[in-house]
Design a protein around this motif. Sequence first.
Motif, PDB file in Angstrom:
ATOM      1  N   LYS A   1       1.032  -1.303   0.072  1.00  0.00           N
ATOM      2  CA  LYS A   1       0.132  -0.060  -0.172  1.00  0.00           C
ATOM      3  C   LYS A   1       0.692   0.985  -0.099  1.00  0.00           C
TER       4      LYS A   1
ATOM      5  N   ASP B   1      -1.531   6.332   1.942  1.00  0.00           N
ATOM      6  CA  ASP B   1      -2.629   5.366   2.019  1.00  0.00           C
ATOM      7  C   ASP B   1      -2.359   4.434   3.418  1.00  0.00           C
TER       8      ASP B   1
ATOM      9  N   LYS C   1      -2.611   6.559   6.057  1.00  0.00           N
ATOM     10  CA  LYS C   1      -4.462   6.773   6.829  1.00  0.00           C
ATOM     11  C   LYS C   1      -4.852   6.208   6.876  1.00  0.00           C
ATOM     12  N   GLU C   2      -4.206   4.546   6.636  1.00  0.00           N
ATOM     13  CA  GLU C   2      -5.169   3.421   7.414  1.00  0.00           C
ATOM     14  C   GLU C   2      -5.030   3.077   9.103  1.00  0.00           C
TER      15      GLU C   2
ATOM     16  N   SER D   1      -7.466   2.944  -6.551  1.00  0.00           N
ATOM     17  CA  SER D   1      -6.638   2.669  -5.809  1.00  0.00           C
ATOM     18  C   SER D   1      -6.476   1.821  -5.035  1.00  0.00           C
ATOM     19  N   PHE D   2      -5.431   1.663  -5.068  1.00  0.00           N
ATOM     20  CA  PHE D   2      -4.473   0.488  -3.989  1.00  0.00           C
ATOM     21  C   PHE D   2      -4.803  -0.527  -5.533  1.00  0.00           C
TER      22      PHE D   2
ATOM     23  N   SER E   1       0.994   5.601  -8.053  1.00  0.00           N
ATOM     24  CA  SER E   1      -0.612   4.823  -7.083  1.00  0.00           C
ATOM     25  C   SER E   1      -0.654   3.438  -7.618  1.00  0.00           C
TER      26      SER E   1
END
Length: 489
Positions: free
Chosen positions: A103, A107, A110-111, A287-288, A331
Amino acid sequence: LLHQTTYLVDGELKEWKGETAKVYSTISSTETYKPTLLGTIPQLTETEAMEALNSSLTAYDKGQGLWPTMKVEDRIACMEKFVEQMKTKRDEVVKLLMWEIGKNLPDSEKEFDRTVEYIYDTIEDYKQIDRDSAKFEKNSGVYAHIRRGPLGAVLCLGPYNYPLNETFTLLIPALIMGNTVIFKPAKLGVLLISPLLEAFQNSFPKGVVNIIYGRGRVLASPIMKSGKITILALIGNSTAANALQAQHPKGNRLRLVLGLEAKNPAIVLPDANLDLAVDECIAGTLSFNGQRCTALKVLYVHESVVEEFNRRFAHKVDQLKFGNPWESGVSLTPLPEVEKPGFIQELIDDAVKKGAKIINKKGGETTENYIYPAVLYPVNKSMRVFEEEQFGPVVPIVPFSDIEEPLDDMAESNYGQQVSLFGKNVHTLSPLIDTLVNLVCRVNLNSSCQRGPDVYPFTGRKDSAFSTLSVHDALRSFSIRTFVASKDN
Ligand code: G3H
């Protein structure tokens, strides 16, 4: 290298001397591709699984244990102690999120931060439940003092794509409501629990949290077969959920908290703002690398705008930067599941064989651990990617002429989590929204699908979920309403 040599049972970090498994990352630190060894984890056996089960049952003690009977403020104090200690481990956990599941840095951060916020929000909501239970109700001459209480021992299994955050959206509400927990970390994203083991051990009474490592079928099956689990809490796939439920002797009466698959569509109407729709669909699909249950997994675009949409969409996909998770502006990252590029390639080949074209430049190109996103057009029902959940970087685009076409497909689908609707005219949108809310559980207007903010209900119809996971709803899923009735106040 991180060698996890202990597991947490009965309040003790027990040393494991038996078989271990190597944990690899698909991210290579060298120019020549070679998976990176990150560490090892114990491969516990049925004996340790039963030890964990017994530890959780003893701590619960049929509802009479220290934890289920503990005062609300004391249980909150334990949770606050845990989250304070967890915060000190941010850098270690974020680094492992990047290495273990690929990841990207923003992100991963953020997780972690979202999980901390989720814990604080859960504590606040739990306080509110407590305040509400202090009130008496009176109906037909009977006063009632209604409270919420725990249910028992919970088996908690989370997914690899949010191995911290989504797992904790099960674990934290289960714990704060007074249940005891057996938690087996996901197969990928397992080492990142190691920095938190001591915080679990220090913050909760013994036996309340048990953390075991190993293969799901070796550990989870005997626990289920014992029939002693009250709740199965799982975010992952329905095959695993069904198999585990079936092993419980009273599987049909087991309480289930499940977050499962989805095939969320976007519907782009003729009057949609195409720039906005393209940007949101890029984020929604890729995303991811598309490895989110909430990802957009099929794009329905009206035939009057589909050509222009495709041109802009494909161009933007080709501009996405691929690299290692910590590099700036990246990304697209290596896929953590080694078998995933092969599966994605199969979906692409099948669609191409049946008439779809790859409309972006690098679509389907592979490196050792990655397959670049392929945008497929026109996709139709005969193709596997139309129906199967890809959970990876492939984007099917389906042209439509009549809105009934995507609506019928959604009604037929096995899934029913969310939809994204792009358009401007309120007179077209509002009746459509009334229909869509009966097909899925969240309609995103001019924006991509997502789970957050975590205070909103996260759930799905049909095979997509069972029960609801917002801060508020999860506390209810892991508890039961009981009351004291009396004729006097
Ligand atoms: O994989 C499913 C997750 O619930 C997705 O969550 O929408 O916040 O990325 P997200």
